[in-house]
Enzyme design. Structure first.
Site, PDB file in Angstrom:
ATOM      1  N   ILE A  63     -11.434  14.973 -38.585  1.00 45.94           N
ATOM      2  CA  ILE A  63     -12.491  14.271 -37.723  1.00 45.94           C
ATOM      3  C   ILE A  63     -11.893  14.220 -36.007  1.00 45.94           C
ATOM      4  CG2 ILE A  63     -14.193  11.807 -37.757  1.00 45.94           C
ATOM      5  CD1 ILE A  63     -13.275  11.350 -39.892  1.00 45.94           C
ATOM      6  N   TYR A  64     -10.391  13.315 -35.682  1.00 44.40           N
ATOM      7  CA  TYR A  64      -9.889  13.488 -34.691  1.00 44.40           C
ATOM      8  C   TYR A  64     -10.178  14.906 -34.435  1.00 44.40           C
ATOM      9  CZ  TYR A  64      -6.619  12.566 -31.263  1.00 44.40           C
ATOM     10  OH  TYR A  64      -5.306  11.925 -30.356  1.00 44.40           O
ATOM     11  N   ALA A  65      -9.975  16.001 -34.637  1.00 42.78           N
ATOM     12  CA  ALA A  65      -9.925  17.101 -33.852  1.00 42.78           C
ATOM     13  C   ALA A  65     -10.483  17.483 -33.276  1.00 42.78           C
ATOM     14  CB  ALA A  65      -8.303  18.545 -35.333  1.00 42.78           C
TER      15      ALA A  65
END
Length: 245
Positions: free
Chosen positions: A163-165
């Site tokens: 998600i973050y990436a």
């Protein structure tokens, strides 16, 4: 005196960036979701000799706070020289491409992507009034599709944060398009990875926060010959700093 707005600046890399830019003689708007906490930090900084720092309430997920912050800066400065989109969240741990829900994606994208869009679009007219407008979108090397897909990259087998990436990769693409649309102007707009840094974001593992702040400041203070529309991670590429998207 140049002015700068830093979102998410009440702690970590954002706070250190505010402190270092204060030493450089800029007027700092220290963005904080909680104004009381922001004011407490500014009071402490003032006691330690830091000048020209003002806490300003801004939650990148709440348009009303963004517009209120814009009104304050417009009334006090008339323009904005530098915008540092620093506010960000990592999302739940762990993150799985097969199992993590779309709702979890939505929460992170609301801050890391939509928040950057909201703030940038709200402040663009004030930035256009600057003779040397600069935008730094704080990114991460894990947002590089090239690096993430390379089995030889040292962090290839590190725990994945899908998600973050993904959110940072999307923000990087926004950076590319923003720089393209403003390519014929004085704007310098770049995505900058501060590196793996000792903050609550990483459970205080990694490099020193001062080094991370210096990386951001370098691109916030670019002169007219500086690059625009690029992605930098001096931790990943110590020679030139630039990394592949």
């Amino acid at each position: 005196m140049k002015s700068v707005l830093i979102t998410g600046a009440n702690k970590g890399i954002g706070l250190e960036t505010a402190k270092e830019l204060s030493k450089e003689g800029l007027f700092i708007y220290l963005g904080s979701r909680d104004l009381e906490k922001g004011n407490d930090i500014v009071e402490e900084l003032s006691k330690n000799g830091y000048e020209n720092i003002k806490a300003i309430e801004i939650d990148v997920t709440q348009p009303n706070t963004i517009l209120s912050a814009k009104k304050i800066i417009e009334e006090e400065q008339g323009h904005l020289d530098i915008l540092i989109n620093n506010a960000g969240i990592s999302g739940i741990v762990t993150q799985s491409a097969l199992e993590t829900s779309a709702e979890n994606y939505s929460e992170v994208f609301d801050v890391n992507v939509y928040g950057v869009v909201r703030v940038t679009q709200s402040f663009i007219e004030l930035l256009k009034k600057s003779t040397e407008p600069r935008i730094v979108n704080v990114s991460t090397s894990v947002g590089s599709l090239t690096l993430q897909s390379d089995p030889h990259w040292p962090a290839y087998d590190y725990g994945k944060y899908v998600i973050y990436a993904s959110s940072k990769a999307a923000m990087n693409m926004y950076t590319v398009h923003l720089a393209y649309e403003l390519r014929a102007t004085a704007f310098k707009i770049n995505a900058v990875c501060p590196g793996y840094t000792k903050t609550d974001f990483t459970n205080y593992k990694g490099g020193e926060v001062k080094d991370a702040a210096k990386r951001i400041i370098k691109y916030a203070l670019l002169d007219h010959n500086g690059p625009t529309g690029k992605f930098f991670s001096e931790e990943s590429n110590p020679e030139t700093g630039e990394i592949a998207w």
